[in-house]
Design an enzyme around this catalytic site. Structure first.
Site: not given
Ligand code: G6P
Length: 611
Positions: A2, A27, A75, A101-102, A484, A488, A491, A507, A606
């Site tokens: 948010c 975000r 969100w 927010n929250g 990672e 990626k 996502e 395994h 984000k």
């Molecule tokens: C969300 C984002 C990711 C990020 C994760 C941790 O899931 O989409 O890209 O890695 O949060 O966020 P931070 O800001 O704590 O690295």
């Protein structure tokens, strides 16, 4: 997640709020809305499910003039993403309007009480409960600020919020607990926002609110105080980035721009810190905790998402260079399972945003237990940066694409600096230090070479964009890179992908391999290279499609691999910073081929400011 923007001043409010919302789109959100005050006895609220552009279209059909208002991108947490649940939420008489927010954790109890008193609800949100609670108090005390404070004393949970009301039409009231909020200080105009990118084009002078603090903004100025009404005096700080840095600069997507920026952001991470000629590192941010590090028997690194994958590389780095045992734990697990901690432990948290709720809670858990907490954070002035005992800023600049790229390689850069710093403090010779320092400083040039082969990577990505599954395998330092790479891809392309230590394939995942399964191997020429070649053979024998990332000059795998991506050689400990780049590009071009919303993938945010 948010986003909040509010403004009071002389400018026309609607375009200002809409631009502010657009700046926070990255975000992640599912609906948007705004409230303005326009000399009517009621607030004027417009909100809509979907993009900010949809809200803009809705509003542009009306002629709304005002210079005070609040706006929000939502969100969904409580209630579906739809027009009704979108923010702002108003009281029953449409006189008080709030963006939040929250999460209000005890909203159900409060809602029950309000229902029993005859209040009616339009939405399913926790925010509307807070709004009606404020209304309830206002009807008793006839003072908006007091009503807000009384309501905030009753709620449990987290909030960053802004309120406007026709009861007190020359004010915005803002408050925070556990969710970031910044005031922007302009020339006879004032802003409130949850994200600096929403204000940067108007002012660089900002005031960060602390937890349990509130602010009252008027056209003549602002005051800050605690929610229990004790005046506070926060310093005005200057934002260190500008608008250009958060615009796309000719790239089709922020993600691609950020992948290309890595040649620069890595240098920004080590500039002034890496003493190349001494093979050593200077980390001003750790000055106060140097002795704690010297005496540390164990380091625990906690993080979420991509930052967690960086933490895993950090574990290998610190153990290898400094011989300190390291454990890595998801922040969400760390905070709730009462981990065994010793006085001479150090907790390091890694976070791009500095606002991830679980990571912040991990900071608080460790601090409460008397453990020193160090932050590796990108966003300057963020909650984690401010609550940790010491830290190292990552200096990757604003990252807008939801899928983290440049922040990851910068986190790896900082972890390398930290490991070298600790290693030199304990057991690494200056000769070895020199070798690592020289190699690290050469990394940006090597990333350029990888970016030059982007068209080849694009071709491979297109070939397999029809796949429903992907497997990523790596060993040692490249096991976290496999994680990672898979993260990626899923996502932003929504293709199911798994990362695994290559030897573990036997395994379980090996059962999935057939002619439709692309398997990405990260196989640089290092001491375990021979082992991974055997794993490649195993996949080939089962007709899997093999995509290999290996070093320039290694032609041995050409016969085995269906596709081969060659990256420059470096020290094994530094390979992840290079080997992840082709995987970022693979994910990007796959998502592009599938026409996905690359910078704003569905359901993701984000900065995840809820548990
Ligand atoms: C969300 C984002 C990711 C990020 C994760 C941790 O899931 O989409 O890209 O890695 O949060 O966020 P931070 O800001 O704590 O690295």
């Amino acid at each position: 997640m948010c986003g909040i923007i509010g403004y009071i001043g002389k400018k026309e409010i609607v375009p200002l709020l809409i631009t502010g919302l657009k700046r926070m789109e990255y975000r992640g959100y599912d609906s948007a809305g705004l409230t303005v005050l326009n000399n009517d006895s009621k607030v004027l609220t417009r909100k809509k499910k979907g993009r900010v552009a949809d809200l803009e279209q809705l509003i542009n059909s009306e002629k709304i003039h005002s210079n005070i208002g609040i706006a929000h991108t939502r969100w969904a947490t409580h209630g579906f993403p739809n027009d009704v649940n979108a923010h702002p939420h108003n009281d029953s008489q449409e006189k008080i309007s709030i963006v939040h927010n929250g999460i209000i954790e005890n909203y159900a109890v409060i809602k029950k009480k309000l229902l029993s008193e005859g209040f009616e609800f339009r939405s399913e949100t926790d925010t509307e409960v807070l709004c009606l609670l404020i209304e309830r108090f206002y009807l008793k005390v006839n003072d908006l600020e007091l009503a807000v404070r009384l309501a905030l004393n009753e709620v449990k949970g987290t909030f960053g919020l802004a309120i406007v009301s026709t009861y007190d039409p020359d004010k915005i009231i803002a408050a925070r607990r556990g969710s970031p909020l910044i005031l922007g200080v302009g020339d006879n105009e004032y802003f409130v926002a949850s994200d600096a990118s929403a204000l940067i084009e108007h002012t660089k002078n900002v005031v960060y609110l602390d937890d349990d603090e509130m602010a009252i903004l008027s056209p003549d100025g602002y005051i800050t105080k605690t929610i229990s009404n004790v005046q506070t005096n926060n310093e005005v700080k200057t934002l260190e980035f500008d608008l250009e840095q958060i615009e796309k600069g000719g790239f089709e997507h922020f993600m691609l721009k950020e992948i290309y920026e890595q040649t620069q952001t890595i240098t920004d991470g080590f500039r002034g810190r890496l003493l190349i000629d001494e093979g050593n590192v200077k980390l001003g941010g750790l000055r106060t905790v140097k002795e704690d590090f010297r005496n540390a028997k164990r380091i625990i690194i906690s993080a979420c998402g991509t930052s967690y994958n960086a933490a895993l590389v950090g574990e290998y780095l610190i153990e290898q260079l400094a011989q300190i045992p390291v454990e890595v734990e998801y922040a969400s697990e760390f905070r709730y399972r009462s981990p065994v901690l010793f006085d001479d432990d150090i907790v390091i948290v890694i976070s791009q945003s500095g606002e991830t709720a679980d990571t912040l809670a991990a900071v608080q858990e460790a601090k409460q237990r008397g453990i020193k907490v160090i932050g590796l954070v990108n966003v300057v002035g963020s909650s984690i940066a401010r609550q940790t005992d010491a830290g190292i800023y990552v200096h990757a600049g604003p990252e807008i694409g939801v899928a983290s790229t440049k922040a990851f390689t910068s986190q790896l850069t900082i972890l390398t600096l930290l490991a070298l710093y600790l290693g030199r403090m304990r057991n690494i010779s200056s000769e070895e230090g020199l070798k690592i320092a020289r190699e690290l400083s050469a990394i940006p040039e090597k990333i350029k070479q990888i970016l030059n082969i982007a068209p080849e990577i694009e071709k491979i990505a297109k070939t397999y964009s029809y796949s429903r599954n992907y497997l990523y395998l790596g060993r040692g330092f490249n096991y976290p890179v496999a994680l990672e790479g898979a993260l990626k891809l899923k996502e932003i392309s929504y293709i199911h992908a798994e990362g695994y230590p290559a030897a573990e394939m036997k395994h379980g995942p090996i059962a999935l391999i057939d002619e439709n399964m692309p398997v990405v191997f990260i196989a640089p020429k290092d001491e375990i290279y021979e082992k991974i070649v055997s794993n490649i053979e195993e996949v080939k024998a089962r007709k899997g499609k093999v995509i290999v990332v290996t070093n320039i000059g290694n032609n041995e795998l050409d016969r085995l691999a269906d596709h081969i991506i060659k990256i420059p050689e470096t020290l094994p400990i530094l390979t992840p910073i290079l080997s992840v780049v082709p995987l970022q590009l693979m994910a990007y071009y796959t998502a592009k081929e599938l026409n996905r919303d690359i910078d704003k993938p569905r359901n993701l945010a984000k900065s995840v400011t809820v548990e």
